[in-house]
Design an enzyme around this catalytic site. Structure first.
Site, mmCIF file in Angstrom:
data_model
loop_
_atom_site.group_PDB
_atom_site.id
_atom_site.type_symbol
_atom_site.label_atom_id
_atom_site.label_comp_id
_atom_site.label_asym_id
_atom_site.label_seq_id
_atom_site.Cartn_x
_atom_site.Cartn_y
_atom_site.Cartn_z
ATOM 1 N N ASP A 98 -0.526 -4.891 -12.732
ATOM 2 C CA ASP A 98 -0.728 -5.755 -11.531
ATOM 3 C C ASP A 98 -1.560 -6.967 -11.986
ATOM 4 O O ASP A 98 -2.670 -6.511 -12.393
ATOM 5 C CB ASP A 98 -1.107 -4.935 -10.376
ATOM 6 C CG ASP A 98 -0.478 -5.467 -9.198
ATOM 7 O OD1 ASP A 98 -0.414 -6.661 -8.990
ATOM 8 O OD2 ASP A 98 0.274 -4.597 -8.542
ATOM 9 N N HIS A 328 4.249 -0.696 -1.685
ATOM 10 C CA HIS A 328 2.855 -0.071 -1.442
ATOM 11 C C HIS A 328 2.466 -0.841 -0.257
ATOM 12 O O HIS A 328 1.490 -0.259 0.581
ATOM 13 C CB HIS A 328 1.834 -0.122 -2.519
ATOM 14 C CG HIS A 328 1.652 -1.535 -2.867
ATOM 15 N ND1 HIS A 328 2.400 -2.489 -3.538
ATOM 16 C CD2 HIS A 328 0.310 -2.001 -2.547
ATOM 17 C CE1 HIS A 328 1.834 -3.379 -3.630
ATOM 18 N NE2 HIS A 328 0.717 -3.260 -3.036
ATOM 19 N N ASP A 329 3.087 -1.946 0.100
ATOM 20 C CA ASP A 329 2.508 -2.683 1.525
ATOM 21 C C ASP A 329 3.514 -2.539 2.693
ATOM 22 O O ASP A 329 3.357 -3.191 3.550
ATOM 23 C CB ASP A 329 2.527 -4.150 1.084
ATOM 24 C CG ASP A 329 1.482 -4.612 -0.023
ATOM 25 O OD1 ASP A 329 0.584 -3.971 0.084
ATOM 26 O OD2 ASP A 329 1.567 -5.547 -0.758
HETATM 27 C C1 GLC Z 1 -0.865 -8.125 -2.179
HETATM 28 C C2 GLC Z 1 -0.650 -6.704 -2.530
HETATM 29 C C3 GLC Z 1 -1.448 -6.148 -1.240
HETATM 30 C C4 GLC Z 1 -2.792 -6.751 -1.249
HETATM 31 C C5 GLC Z 1 -2.853 -8.330 -1.324
HETATM 32 C C6 GLC Z 1 -4.061 -8.563 -1.518
HETATM 33 O O1 GLC Z 1 -0.034 -8.689 -1.079
HETATM 34 O O2 GLC Z 1 0.367 -6.287 -2.657
HETATM 35 O O3 GLC Z 1 -1.648 -4.664 -1.476
HETATM 36 O O4 GLC Z 1 -3.685 -6.106 -0.070
HETATM 37 O O5 GLC Z 1 -2.078 -8.771 -2.445
HETATM 38 O O6 GLC Z 1 -4.316 -8.447 -3.191
#
Ligand code: GLC
Ligand code: CA
Length: 554
Positions: A98, A328-329
């Site tokens: 990531d 995961h979001d």
């Molecule tokens: C993206 C990620 C999320 C995170 C955000 C800030 O949306 O998927 O989990 O909170 O970025 O990095």
């Protein structure tokens, strides 16, 4: 279109903290992931994306990185990571990391140095503004609530954070910062990574000069999205990043691309796009309100179909979307996209096939292949995720009772997807021998990998069959490159489409509990996949059971 190595792949997202714990500390880790590579290989997965496992204070579960060149000891060591990459390679699999470079952690060395000397080199790595008593530089609200401005410790400055205050935004206008980012990407690609998923990337380009926008809530602030909508020229940064990094390695890159401007999609994922692919979030954002989760509209089967179809029609054959049911979001897809009360093995399989057969690259989120569901939260104390806690506060402030606010949070919380992976019916679902960092979903006794492996009719085995179909040499060309075309689009609670390539396939889902009859345009040559034991056809008319899905060759 030039063929690329990743076009026909199937991807799988791992949330390391919740996947598999090898040492009993309750936290998933890289050795745990290695121990499950064969499980993923057997399923048919080619590409594995890991949510962040770099050193982090975990203010936002690792999306706040304090060292881009390390592995957090909670997740293992750099040797473990090297071993994971090597073990994946042995199995013809690819690892994606990531890439979180809109912001770093406030515990990153760069930020510490910026605090020590805000006018020095590292001060320019961030967005700093002179502090004025009783006034913020702008009235933007961060994604996680409150102002985007926070005092820079020990100075008379404030710094910008569009996410949490422990996630200071990096200043992409500064070429020195960009060089650091490219150096880091290349360092990882040199290790043999397959590529990256690129986090929150639409935030890197701000609208300059900074100014206030009309407030959109009682707090007098406006969503940071108002500013982003005005920002021009993100393409310059993204082109440079592509040319300096991914392109040189023929790496796969998939962007977390939200709300690109009309007509911009080809620039992002066309032949010469900034990224290989971008997630289709259209169903995930459907019905969401600027006021907060409490004000969101539920999504119906018709809405779901329209989201998918519009996205497919917009992209056409110019590139490949990354198709997801959840991540995961997001809450668990089966708990959102299947009408309440109807979530069952048949409807889970229907949703799976309708999404999986769309044109694009399928991404499966851990546990999705088991049909994992939302969590029955009974108290806000059980919620860990920072955005959920903020949405709870927003819902209470809007006048909802505690019970109502909890219901809202339970529906949309990111924690729904973050509970431990359900491996077996052993204690804590076989995820850990210790105490898991987040409670296991109580349904693990029935929904778990071990039980589903033994059951030919499980959701897991259905996923296995879908993936095998995508890889069947007879059908690969059609499923990967074939055009998408809706079928009987206006028919309520029917989601059906063609995939037209060397062959013609018809995917039909009866998106309701009631039976319905569907007359095929021509006769059916072969049933490739069916989530029911029977296939009832009279002439060309198929009698579809509730939530039946069929993949037909016609
Ligand atoms: C993206 C990620 C999320 C995170 C955000 C800030 O949306 O998927 O989990 O909170 O970025 O990095
Ligand atoms: Ca562990």
């Amino acid at each position: 279109m030039e063929k690329k190595w990743w076009h026909d792949k199937v991807a799988y997202q791992i949330y390391p903290k919740s996947f598999c714990d090898s040492n009993g500390d309750g936290i998933g880790d890289i050795p745990g992931i290695i121990s499950k590579l064969d499980y993923l290989k057997d399923l048919g997965v080619d590409i594995v994306w890991l949510s962040p496992c770099y050193p982090s204070p975990l203010a936002d579960q690792g999306y706040d990185i304090s060292d881009y060149y390390g592995i957090d000891p909670r997740f293992g060591t750099m040797e473990d990571m090297d071993r994971l990459i090597a073990e994946a390679k042995k199995r013809d699999m690819y690892i994606l990391m990531d890439l979180v470079v809109n912001h770093c952690s406030d515990e990153h060395e760069w930020f510490q140095k910026a605090c020590e000397d805000p006018d020095g080199k590292y001060g320019h790595f961030f967005y700093l503004r002179e502090k004025e008593e009783g006034k913020r530089p702008t009235n933007w609200r961060s994604y996680f609530g409150g102002s985007v401005w926070e005092d820079l410790p020990g100075t008379n400055r404030q710094y910008l954070h569009v996410f949490h205050k422990k996630q200071p935004d990096l200043n992409w206008e500064n070429p020195e910062l960009r060089e650091e980012v490219y150096k880091n990407i290349n360092w990882w690609l040199e290790k043999g990574l397959g590529g990256f998923r690129i986090d929150a990337i639409m935030n890197i380009k701000k609208a300059h000069p900074f100014h206030d926008y009309a407030p959109d809530r009682e707090d007098g602030l406006c969503s940071v999205k108002a500013m982003l909508a005005e920002a021009e020229g993100i393409g310059g940064f993204l082109e440079e990043m592509r040319d300096r990094t991914f392109r040189k390695y023929d790496a796969f890159s998939v962007g977390e691309v939200f709300s690109e401007k009309p007509g911009e999609l080809p620039g992002f994922i066309g032949e010469n796009g900034y990224f290989s692919s971008a997630f289709d979030f259209s169903a995930a954002v459907f019905g969401k309100s600027g006021k907060g989760w409490y004000d969101a509209d539920l999504i119906t089967p018709e809405d779901y179909k329209n989201c998918c179809f519009q996205a497919q029609e917009e992209v056409g054959c110019i590139g490949f979307l990354a198709n997801i049911i959840e991540n995961h979001d997001q809450p668990r897809g089966v708990s959102c996209y299947i009408p309440q009360g109807d979530c069952c093995v048949a409807s889970k399989k229907m949703l799976a096939a309708l999404n999986f057969m769309l044109r694009g690259i399928p991404f499966i989120y851990q546990g999705q292949e088991l049909g994992m569901e939302n969590v029955p939260f009974s108290s806000i104390e059980e919620v860990d995720d920072i955005s959920s806690l903020e949405e709870y506060r927003v819902a209470l402030a809007a006048g909802l009772s505690c019970g109502e606010a909890l219901k809202v949070v339970a529906r949309y919380s990111r924690d729904n997807a973050r509970t431990p992976m359900q491996w077996s019916d052993k204690p804590h679902a076989g995820f850990t021998d210790g105490t898991p960092w987040l409670r296991v979903n109580p349904n693990y006794k029935t929904i778990n990998a071990a039980a589903e492996q033994d059951d030919p009719d499980s959701v897991l085995n259905f996923y296995g069959r879908m993936i095998a179909l995508r890889k069947d040499p007879e059908y690969t060309e059609t499923i990967v490159y074939g055009a998408f075309e809706p079928f009987l689009r206006e028919r309520r609670n029917l989601m059906a489409y063609y995939r037209k390539g060397e062959k013609t396939l018809l995917v039909i889902g009866n998106y309701q509990r009631k039976e319905q009859e569907v007359t095929l345009p021509v006769s059916c040559k072969k049933v490739l996949l069916n989530n029911y034991p029977e296939f009832s056809i009279l002439g060309n008319t198929v009698r579809m059971r509730g939530y039946q899905v069929l993949i037909l060759e016609i």
